[in-house]
Design a protein around this motif. Structure first.
Motif, PDB file in Angstrom:
ATOM      1  N   HIS A   5       0.896  -1.488   0.004  1.00  0.00           N
ATOM      2  CA  HIS A   5      -0.076  -0.137  -0.114  1.00  0.00           C
ATOM      3  C   HIS A   5       0.982   1.287   0.160  1.00  0.00           C
ATOM      4  CE1 HIS A   5      -2.566   3.285   1.780  1.00  0.00           C
ATOM      5  NE2 HIS A   5      -3.484   2.551   1.028  1.00  0.00           N
ATOM      6  N   ASN A   6       1.989   1.263   0.734  1.00  0.00           N
ATOM      7  CA  ASN A   6       2.913   2.495   0.893  1.00  0.00           C
ATOM      8  C   ASN A   6       3.451   2.611  -0.671  1.00  0.00           C
ATOM      9  OD1 ASN A   6       2.146   2.733   3.566  1.00  0.00           O
ATOM     10  ND2 ASN A   6       4.186   1.665   4.272  1.00  0.00           N
ATOM     11  N   ILE A   7       3.699   1.413  -1.284  1.00  0.00           N
ATOM     12  CA  ILE A   7       4.419   1.570  -2.515  1.00  0.00           C
ATOM     13  C   ILE A   7       3.628   2.234  -3.491  1.00  0.00           C
ATOM     14  CG2 ILE A   7       5.449   0.382  -4.451  1.00  0.00           C
ATOM     15  CD1 ILE A   7       6.710  -1.801  -2.277  1.00  0.00           C
ATOM     16  N   PHE A   8       2.297   1.890  -3.592  1.00  0.00           N
ATOM     17  CA  PHE A   8       1.349   2.508  -4.444  1.00  0.00           C
ATOM     18  C   PHE A   8       0.940   4.009  -4.045  1.00  0.00           C
ATOM     19  CE2 PHE A   8      -3.045   3.898  -4.847  1.00  0.00           C
ATOM     20  CZ  PHE A   8      -3.173   3.696  -6.112  1.00  0.00           C
ATOM     21  N   THR A   9       1.178   4.124  -2.739  1.00  0.00           N
ATOM     22  CA  THR A   9       0.832   5.848  -2.392  1.00  0.00           C
ATOM     23  C   THR A   9       2.251   6.706  -2.929  1.00  0.00           C
ATOM     24  OG1 THR A   9      -0.395   4.935  -0.381  1.00  0.00           O
ATOM     25  CG2 THR A   9       0.513   7.246  -0.496  1.00  0.00           C
ATOM     26  N   GLU A  10       3.252   6.090  -2.746  1.00  0.00           N
ATOM     27  CA  GLU A  10       4.513   6.717  -3.363  1.00  0.00           C
ATOM     28  C   GLU A  10       4.610   6.964  -4.552  1.00  0.00           C
ATOM     29  OE1 GLU A  10       7.765   4.662  -1.731  1.00  0.00           O
ATOM     30  OE2 GLU A  10       7.443   5.168   0.408  1.00  0.00           O
ATOM     31  N   SER A  11       4.264   5.758  -5.375  1.00  0.00           N
ATOM     32  CA  SER A  11       4.005   5.851  -6.719  1.00  0.00           C
ATOM     33  C   SER A  11       2.947   6.840  -7.392  1.00  0.00           C
ATOM     34  CB  SER A  11       3.712   4.605  -7.402  1.00  0.00           C
ATOM     35  OG  SER A  11       3.533   4.334  -8.654  1.00  0.00           O
ATOM     36  N   LEU A  12       1.754   6.953  -6.635  1.00  0.00           N
ATOM     37  CA  LEU A  12       0.914   7.906  -6.955  1.00  0.00           C
ATOM     38  C   LEU A  12       1.354   9.266  -6.959  1.00  0.00           C
ATOM     39  CD1 LEU A  12      -2.034   8.144  -7.963  1.00  0.00           C
ATOM     40  CD2 LEU A  12      -2.635   8.399  -5.303  1.00  0.00           C
ATOM     41  N   GLY A  13       1.918   9.388  -5.720  1.00  0.00           N
ATOM     42  CA  GLY A  13       2.698  10.936  -5.415  1.00  0.00           C
ATOM     43  C   GLY A  13       3.975  11.089  -6.411  1.00  0.00           C
ATOM     44  N   ASP A  14       4.551  10.462  -6.830  1.00  0.00           N
ATOM     45  CA  ASP A  14       5.307  10.533  -7.657  1.00  0.00           C
ATOM     46  C   ASP A  14       5.100  10.778  -9.349  1.00  0.00           C
ATOM     47  OD1 ASP A  14       7.455  10.332  -5.853  1.00  0.00           O
ATOM     48  OD2 ASP A  14       7.924   8.299  -6.305  1.00  0.00           O
ATOM     49  N   ASP A  15       3.693  10.616  -9.378  1.00  0.00           N
ATOM     50  CA  ASP A  15       2.942  10.712 -10.689  1.00  0.00           C
ATOM     51  C   ASP A  15       3.570   9.803 -11.840  1.00  0.00           C
ATOM     52  OD1 ASP A  15       1.144  11.733 -12.361  1.00  0.00           O
ATOM     53  OD2 ASP A  15       2.471  13.366 -13.087  1.00  0.00           O
TER      54      ASP A  15
END
Length: 238
Positions: free
Chosen positions: A28-38
């Motif tokens: 979940h954290n990896i997904f959130t970071e990926s979303l934040g990095d666009d």
């Protein structure tokens, strides 16, 4: 299953569930970071799929744990507490899915904007009362304006100027009457033929060797021919 076996099974399942939850949290954290990095949509989709798979693993172990817990006769408050455990995890997973779908929607709109060809709006056909231009004007008006606005007198009025506009004065709110006046005055093919004949009769003899006057005459004759052709003379108007 005796009480001792149940407790041992529950402790084992709790450890497995905790391990599965940690895995879910990482994904979940990896997904959130990926979303934040666009990151690109394909990367986000892959990260969410891993997050979703991790949730399914947690849920499976949790349901097994709940089944064993239920067999021990646990009271309602304990069961509700365990339900909140999986609810919090599922809420995170669902929120991640919503963010992914929102990203897809935004990317889709951006793609539409990039791929759409921006074309300058067509100028409406205009008619100033030139008899020879009426057939072309009417055809263009029906195809471009009437198909979009219907029989709207205001739309028709916006396409008229000069003598043509004066022709419909007093009936600007009645589309049918406006068209009738225009047809009566400019839609008679015989009038066009008369104008063409006058132009042809006005042609003068071309001095020998005067290529400039010769080209003017050819241009005049061609214009007359095209005017006759586009007016499609109807003998009933004779």
């Amino acid at each position: 299953m005796d009480t001792l076996d149940s407790k041992e099974k529950m402790e084992q399942l709790k450890r497995l569930r905790a391990s599965a939850k940690r895995k879910f949290t990482r994904k979940h954290n990896i997904f959130t970071e990926s979303l934040g990095d666009d990151d690109p949509l394909v990367v986000l989709q892959g990260n969410f799929d891993q997050c979703d798979s991790a949730f399914i693993e947690v849920e499976k172990i949790h349901e097994e744990y709940i089944g064993v817990l239920s067999e021990t006769g646990a009271d309602e408050s304990v069961m509700e507490n365990e339900d909140s455990y999986i609810f919090d995890i599922e809420r995170k997973k669902n929120n991640a899915h919503k963010q992914l779908e929102k990203k897809k929607e935004v990317d889709s709109k951006i793609l539409d904007c990039k791929t759409k060809v921006k074309v300058k709006a067509l100028d409406p056909p205009m008619f100033d009362g030139n008899l020879r231009d009426y057939p072309s004007f009417k055809a263009d008006f029906e195809r471009l304006i009437q198909n979009s606005f219907g029989k709207d007198p205001y739309a028709l009025k916006q396409c008229l100027t000069g003598d043509a506009l004066k022709t419909v004065k007093g009936v600007e709110n009645d589309y049918e009457l406006m068209i009738k006046r225009l047809d009566d005055k400019y839609g008679n093919s015989r009038k066009v033929v008369d104008l063409v004949l006058c132009d042809l009769k006005a042609l003068k003899k071309i001095p020998e060797g005067d290529s400039k006057e010769f080209l003017k005459a050819v241009d005049k004759i061609e214009t007359c021919w095209l005017d006759l052709k586009k007016n499609e003379f109807d003998s009933r108007n004779e």
